[in-house]
Design a protein around this motif. Structure first.
Motif, PDB file in Angstrom:
ATOM      1  N   VAL A   1       0.830  -1.198   0.000  1.00 24.26           N
ATOM      2  CA  VAL A   1       0.000   0.000   0.000  1.00 24.26           C
ATOM      3  C   VAL A   1       0.869   1.253   0.000  1.00 24.26           C
ATOM      4  N   SER A   2       2.120   1.108   0.445  1.00 21.83           N
ATOM      5  CA  SER A   2       3.024   2.247   0.557  1.00 21.83           C
ATOM      6  C   SER A   2       3.638   2.617  -0.789  1.00 21.83           C
ATOM      7  N   ASP A   3       3.660   3.915  -1.082  1.00 24.47           N
ATOM      8  CA  ASP A   3       4.406   4.392  -2.247  1.00 24.47           C
ATOM      9  C   ASP A   3       5.499   5.364  -1.809  1.00 24.47           C
ATOM     10  N   ALA A   4       5.939   5.213  -0.556  1.00 24.53           N
ATOM     11  CA  ALA A   4       6.994   6.073  -0.012  1.00 24.53           C
ATOM     12  C   ALA A   4       8.338   5.697  -0.621  1.00 24.53           C
ATOM     13  N   ALA A   5       9.114   6.704  -0.974  1.00 21.93           N
ATOM     14  CA  ALA A   5      10.409   6.466  -1.631  1.00 21.93           C
ATOM     15  C   ALA A   5      11.309   5.576  -0.794  1.00 21.93           C
ATOM     16  N   GLU A   6      11.313   5.787   0.536  1.00 14.87           N
ATOM     17  CA  GLU A   6      12.216   4.998   1.382  1.00 14.87           C
ATOM     18  C   GLU A   6      11.850   3.517   1.379  1.00 14.87           C
ATOM     19  N   ASP A   7      10.556   3.202   1.282  1.00 13.11           N
ATOM     20  CA  ASP A   7      10.145   1.793   1.233  1.00 13.11           C
ATOM     21  C   ASP A   7      10.551   1.173  -0.095  1.00 13.11           C
ATOM     22  N   VAL A   8      10.335   1.907  -1.173  1.00 11.85           N
ATOM     23  CA  VAL A   8      10.694   1.406  -2.495  1.00 11.85           C
ATOM     24  C   VAL A   8      12.189   1.138  -2.572  1.00 11.85           C
TER      25      VAL A   8
ATOM     26  N   ILE B   1      14.209  -2.601  -2.953  1.00 13.12           N
ATOM     27  CA  ILE B   1      14.958  -2.811  -4.196  1.00 13.12           C
ATOM     28  C   ILE B   1      16.439  -3.020  -3.889  1.00 13.12           C
ATOM     29  N   ARG B   2      16.968  -2.256  -2.953  1.00 22.68           N
ATOM     30  CA  ARG B   2      18.364  -2.472  -2.535  1.00 22.68           C
ATOM     31  C   ARG B   2      18.547  -3.882  -1.979  1.00 22.68           C
ATOM     32  N   ALA B   3      17.526  -4.400  -1.311  1.00 28.75           N
ATOM     33  CA  ALA B   3      17.623  -5.739  -0.736  1.00 28.75           C
ATOM     34  C   ALA B   3      17.628  -6.818  -1.809  1.00 28.75           C
ATOM     35  N   GLY B   4      17.082  -6.492  -3.002  1.00 28.15           N
ATOM     36  CA  GLY B   4      17.127  -7.457  -4.084  1.00 28.15           C
ATOM     37  C   GLY B   4      15.820  -7.732  -4.801  1.00 28.15           C
ATOM     38  N   ALA B   5      14.743  -7.004  -4.470  1.00 25.80           N
ATOM     39  CA  ALA B   5      13.477  -7.196  -5.182  1.00 25.80           C
ATOM     40  C   ALA B   5      13.628  -6.778  -6.637  1.00 25.80           C
ATOM     41  N   ARG B   6      12.880  -7.463  -7.519  1.00 24.97           N
ATOM     42  CA  ARG B   6      12.948  -7.168  -8.943  1.00 24.97           C
ATOM     43  C   ARG B   6      11.908  -6.143  -9.378  1.00 24.97           C
ATOM     44  N   GLY B   7      11.013  -5.777  -8.475  1.00 19.46           N
ATOM     45  CA  GLY B   7       9.998  -4.805  -8.849  1.00 19.46           C
ATOM     46  C   GLY B   7       9.195  -4.370  -7.642  1.00 19.46           C
ATOM     47  N   TYR B   8       8.366  -3.349  -7.861  1.00 23.88           N
ATOM     48  CA  TYR B   8       7.560  -2.797  -6.774  1.00 23.88           C
ATOM     49  C   TYR B   8       6.301  -2.203  -7.387  1.00 23.88           C
ATOM     50  N   VAL B   9       5.161  -2.734  -6.975  1.00 21.13           N
ATOM     51  CA  VAL B   9       3.879  -2.202  -7.431  1.00 21.13           C
ATOM     52  C   VAL B   9       3.008  -1.935  -6.209  1.00 21.13           C
ATOM     53  N   THR B  10       2.089  -1.006  -6.347  1.00 22.74           N
ATOM     54  CA  THR B  10       1.223  -0.659  -5.224  1.00 22.74           C
ATOM     55  C   THR B  10      -0.095  -1.431  -5.316  1.00 22.74           C
ATOM     56  N   LYS B  11      -0.815  -1.447  -4.189  1.00 21.37           N
ATOM     57  CA  LYS B  11      -2.033  -2.243  -4.104  1.00 21.37           C
ATOM     58  C   LYS B  11      -3.208  -1.620  -4.854  1.00 21.37           C
ATOM     59  N   THR B  12      -2.977  -0.517  -5.538  1.00 22.42           N
ATOM     60  CA  THR B  12      -3.997   0.032  -6.427  1.00 22.42           C
ATOM     61  C   THR B  12      -3.995  -0.676  -7.784  1.00 22.42           C
TER      62      THR B  12
ATOM     63  N   VAL C   1       9.937  -4.525 -12.827  1.00 26.43           N
ATOM     64  CA  VAL C   1       8.604  -3.947 -13.003  1.00 26.43           C
ATOM     65  C   VAL C   1       8.319  -2.967 -11.866  1.00 26.43           C
ATOM     66  N   PHE C   2       7.847  -1.765 -12.232  1.00 29.54           N
ATOM     67  CA  PHE C   2       7.499  -0.763 -11.229  1.00 29.54           C
ATOM     68  C   PHE C   2       6.204  -0.065 -11.618  1.00 29.54           C
ATOM     69  N   SER C   3       5.411   0.291 -10.600  1.00 31.19           N
ATOM     70  CA  SER C   3       4.314   1.212 -10.865  1.00 31.19           C
ATOM     71  C   SER C   3       4.907   2.495 -11.426  1.00 31.19           C
TER      72      SER C   3
END
Length: 229
Positions: free
Chosen positions: A98-105, A109-120, A139-141
């Motif tokens: 649900v978060s679209d905060a820059a620090e969460d993204v 991603i630094r940890a190794g995720a390949r993408g980030y999308v929001t629950k919308t 993949v990113f929103s």
């Protein structure tokens, strides 16, 4: 009679059971058997255990989770370092939050995720994002991609360089490249893509020439370094 591709195996990680149930129902409805949910978890520790047990292709991961060292989804990724699928490919993580905060993204991603999308995101869009991540894409929103490029500075140049190299390849050459780099034999690539072995050989020669590589071993190293496997 053609072989049906194996489904993409998923693990859902979110601390809200009702949300997981909703995602499961939505993906079951739209995937037509292309996606298979093999496990769920609601905490960092449970997620790490389930991922080690099932070795899924993709983990759909919330960034805020109880347990671990207090870093949520980043702790899950760290706890699964080195875990591979049955085919030997790395398990890939797609953050869904649900978060679209820059620090969460940036953190996940630094940890190794390949993408980030929001629950919308819609169900069909989420299904498409999962398939793309399983294929090795990032993949990113839309509004989140800028966070990543801004945060990683030099990495933005690396991304542009990879894109430029990939742009030299046709869509079919990219498909062949990924399969060869994953260790498929020519006859296996031919079967997977419904083309002749001779056509596979032609595509491989073209890929090696365009990328200025001399062997499939160099191709595997090239793809692995760019996280395209």
């Amino acid at each position: 009679m053609t072989d049906t591709p194996a489904p993409i195996r998923l693990v859902l990680v979110d601390d809200h059971r009702m949300f997981r149930s909703g995602v499961r129902a939505e993906l079951d409805e739209i995937s037509a058997g292309r996606l298979e949910i093999v496990g769920e978890a609601g905490t960092v520790d449970a997620a790490v255990a389930v991922i080690h047990e099932h070795r899924p292709d993709v983990v759909l991961l919330d960034v805020h989770l109880p347990g671990g060292n207090g870093r949520g989804g980043s702790d899950v990724i760290a706890g699964c370092a080195g875990v591979t699928t049955a085919s030997g490919a790395p398990v890939r993580f797609l953050a869904l939050s649900v978060s679209d905060a820059a620090e969460d993204v940036i953190a996940v991603i630094r940890a190794g995720a390949r993408g980030y999308v929001t629950k919308t995101i819609s169900g069909p869009e989420l299904g498409g994002a999962i398939v793309r991540v399983a294929d090795g894409d990032a993949v990113f929103s839309p509004r989140l991609a800028g966070f990543v490029l801004d945060a990683f500075g030099a990495a933005a140049g690396e991304i542009a360089e990879v894109d430029e190299e990939l742009d030299r390849l046709s869509a079919r050459e990219r498909e062949v490249m990924r399969l060869i780099a994953r260790g498929y034999q020519y006859k296996e690539v031919a079967k997977e893509l419904f083309i002749s072995i001779k056509t596979v050989e032609t595509h491989v020669s073209s890929v090696l020439r365009k990328l200025q590589l001399s062997s499939r071993h160099e191709l595997t190293a090239w793809a692995s370094a760019r996280r395209l496997l």
